[in-house]
Scaffold this motif. Structure first.
Motif, PDB file in Angstrom:
ATOM      1  N   LYS A  87      66.771 -89.957  41.634  1.00 11.98           N
ATOM      2  CA  LYS A  87      67.865 -88.989  41.456  1.00 11.98           C
ATOM      3  C   LYS A  87      69.131 -89.682  40.957  1.00 11.98           C
ATOM      4  N   MET A  88      68.956 -90.580  40.015  1.00 11.83           N
ATOM      5  CA  MET A  88      70.073 -91.328  39.440  1.00 11.83           C
ATOM      6  C   MET A  88      70.358 -90.833  38.033  1.00 11.83           C
TER       7      MET A  88
ATOM      8  N   GLY B 155      73.114 -82.100  32.787  1.00 18.77           N
ATOM      9  CA  GLY B 155      73.611 -82.254  34.154  1.00 18.77           C
ATOM     10  C   GLY B 155      72.790 -83.231  34.965  1.00 18.77           C
ATOM     11  N   SER B 156      71.469 -83.150  34.845  1.00 12.95           N
ATOM     12  CA  SER B 156      70.619 -84.085  35.583  1.00 12.95           C
ATOM     13  C   SER B 156      70.739 -85.498  35.030  1.00 12.95           C
ATOM     14  N   ALA B 157      70.989 -85.630  33.722  1.00  9.32           N
ATOM     15  CA  ALA B 157      71.167 -86.960  33.136  1.00  9.32           C
ATOM     16  C   ALA B 157      72.460 -87.609  33.608  1.00  9.32           C
ATOM     17  N   ILE B 158      73.466 -86.793  33.920  1.00  7.85           N
ATOM     18  CA  ILE B 158      74.755 -87.328  34.378  1.00  7.85           C
ATOM     19  C   ILE B 158      74.749 -87.561  35.884  1.00  7.85           C
ATOM     20  N   CYS B 159      74.340 -86.543  36.634  1.00 10.34           N
ATOM     21  CA  CYS B 159      74.449 -86.594  38.097  1.00 10.34           C
ATOM     22  C   CYS B 159      73.149 -86.978  38.794  1.00 10.34           C
ATOM     23  N   GLY B 160      72.054 -86.999  38.067  1.00  6.03           N
ATOM     24  CA  GLY B 160      70.767 -87.298  38.682  1.00  6.03           C
ATOM     25  C   GLY B 160      69.998 -86.065  39.089  1.00  6.03           C
ATOM     26  N   VAL B 161      70.706 -84.966  39.363  1.00  8.46           N
ATOM     27  CA  VAL B 161      70.074 -83.693  39.708  1.00  8.46           C
ATOM     28  C   VAL B 161      70.900 -82.562  39.108  1.00  8.46           C
TER      29      VAL B 161
END
Length: 364
Positions: free
Chosen positions: A141-142, A37-43
């Motif tokens: 946060k990218m 999730g963080s890899a896709i949305c940044g957070v």
């Protein structure tokens, strides 16, 4: 890339209650989803709560349905978190919005219907802090693909145009030069697939766009290489990636990738330490474990990369007696719990010592 995360106490500290709570809910699955999730949305966000059996559990939140509020101090401490979800009726239309506000001591639930906001319930918790954790992919946060979105779009457009060109080639226009061609001739051509009586100065050919596949393929490879270079992701399909390269040479090729992963691990570890602290506070309040400072616990990451366990075993043999057994055994890719493996090895050694030797059996 994260496949396994282990918590290791730096000294003789018992953190088994926390690890047991992790195992009961297969926390590794949640870690993978949080990392993705963080890899896709940044957070990505994790919510920790107590279930019906008064056991701490974790769940992943939709990053679009949570707001984590912090103070304006230099440490940016958490003040509270706002979580909301839309509740739909049988007709699949919005009925109301459920809003949860979690601070350091309680969780309050509200119901928002139209412009009317009503309080449903208020429940205290013993996690000792706001039970919402924010995992950042990087300082900006990218997501991983955001810097290369334009290149990905260009690659897709190029491939789409190539397919369109192939489709248009099938529907190409047949042109006749220096000759008459009426509807009857067109019917005969369609029926018999033969063109007769072409004048000596006449010519028949398809009107098509000349395709330069070589230049197009060079452009495709250039865009593809730029995508991998900017995103710091190795192209595993590249024939020159491995070849006859040695292990050290391959590691140099993976250096930007490793640096990027290390940066991601650094931010992910902060969230893991927050999780441990919240679990520890909860279990300490219920007298299931002692208070353990997060400075006494370390998070160890294992990544899904090919490993040479034979070379690792040689390293373990060379460092035997210099480094503790648990640290050495943890280097093997197939070992999940090094402490358990070491304990089993000690038990086996004790059993062997109690068994009679070959000479003793012969004397009997």
């Amino acid at each position: 890339m994260i496949i396994n995360i282990r918590l290791i106490p730096l000294e003789n500290i018992n953190i088994e209650p926390v690890k047991d709570a992790y195992k009961q809910q297969t926390i590794t699955d949640l870690d993978i989803e949080l990392a993705k999730g963080s890899a896709i949305c940044g957070v990505s966000y994790e919510y920790i709560y107590a279930n019906e059996e008064a056991q701490p559990k974790s769940a992943m939140l939709d990053d679009l349905s949570v707001i984590l509020v912090r103070d304006n101090t230099i440490e940016h401490n958490k003040l509270f978190a706002v979580m909301f979800q839309y509740i739909y009726n049988k007709n699949k239309t919005l009925d109301y919005t459920e809003i949860m506000i979690a601070d350091k001591t309680k969780i309050t639930t509200y119901k928002l219907k139209g412009s009317s906001l009503s309080k449903i319930k208020e429940q205290k918790h013993v996690f000792g802090d706001v039970p919402v954790i924010k995992y950042r992919n990087n300082a900006e946060k990218m997501g991983d693909f955001e810097p290369v979105i334009s290149l990905i779009n260009a690659y897709n457009l190029l491939q789409s145009d190539r397919i369109n060109d192939k489709e248009q080639l099938v529907d190409a226009i047949l042109c006749f030069y220096g000759m008459d061609f009426d509807a009857n001739d067109a019917s005969d051509l369609k029926a018999h697939r033969v063109i007769a009586k072409i004048p000596s100065d006449g010519k028949v050919e398809y009107l098509v766009k000349t395709l330069n596949e070589t230049d197009t393929d060079i452009l495709r490879k250039t865009i593809e290489n730029d995508i991998h270079k900017i995103s710091m992701t190795p192209n595993m399909g590249d024939e020159n990636f491995v070849g006859n390269s040695s292990g050290v040479a391959i590691r140099y090729k993976l250096l930007p990738f490793e640096q990027n992963i290390k940066n991601k691990e650094r931010y992910f570890e902060k969230g893991l330490m927050e999780r441990f602290e919240l679990y520890n506070n909860f279990l300490n309040t219920s007298s299931k474990m002692e208070k353990v400072p997060i400075t006494e616990v370390d998070a160890v990451f294992k990544r899904n990369l090919p490993s040479n366990d034979f070379e690792t075993s040689q390293m373990i043999a060379n460092l035997n007696g210099v480094v503790d057994q648990e640290t050495l055994i943890a280097q093997l890719s197939f070992v999940k719990d090094a402490k358990e493996i070491v304990e089993l090895a000690i038990k086996e050694q004790e059993i062997r010592q109690t068994l009679p030797s070959y000479e003793e059996l012969e004397d009997e």
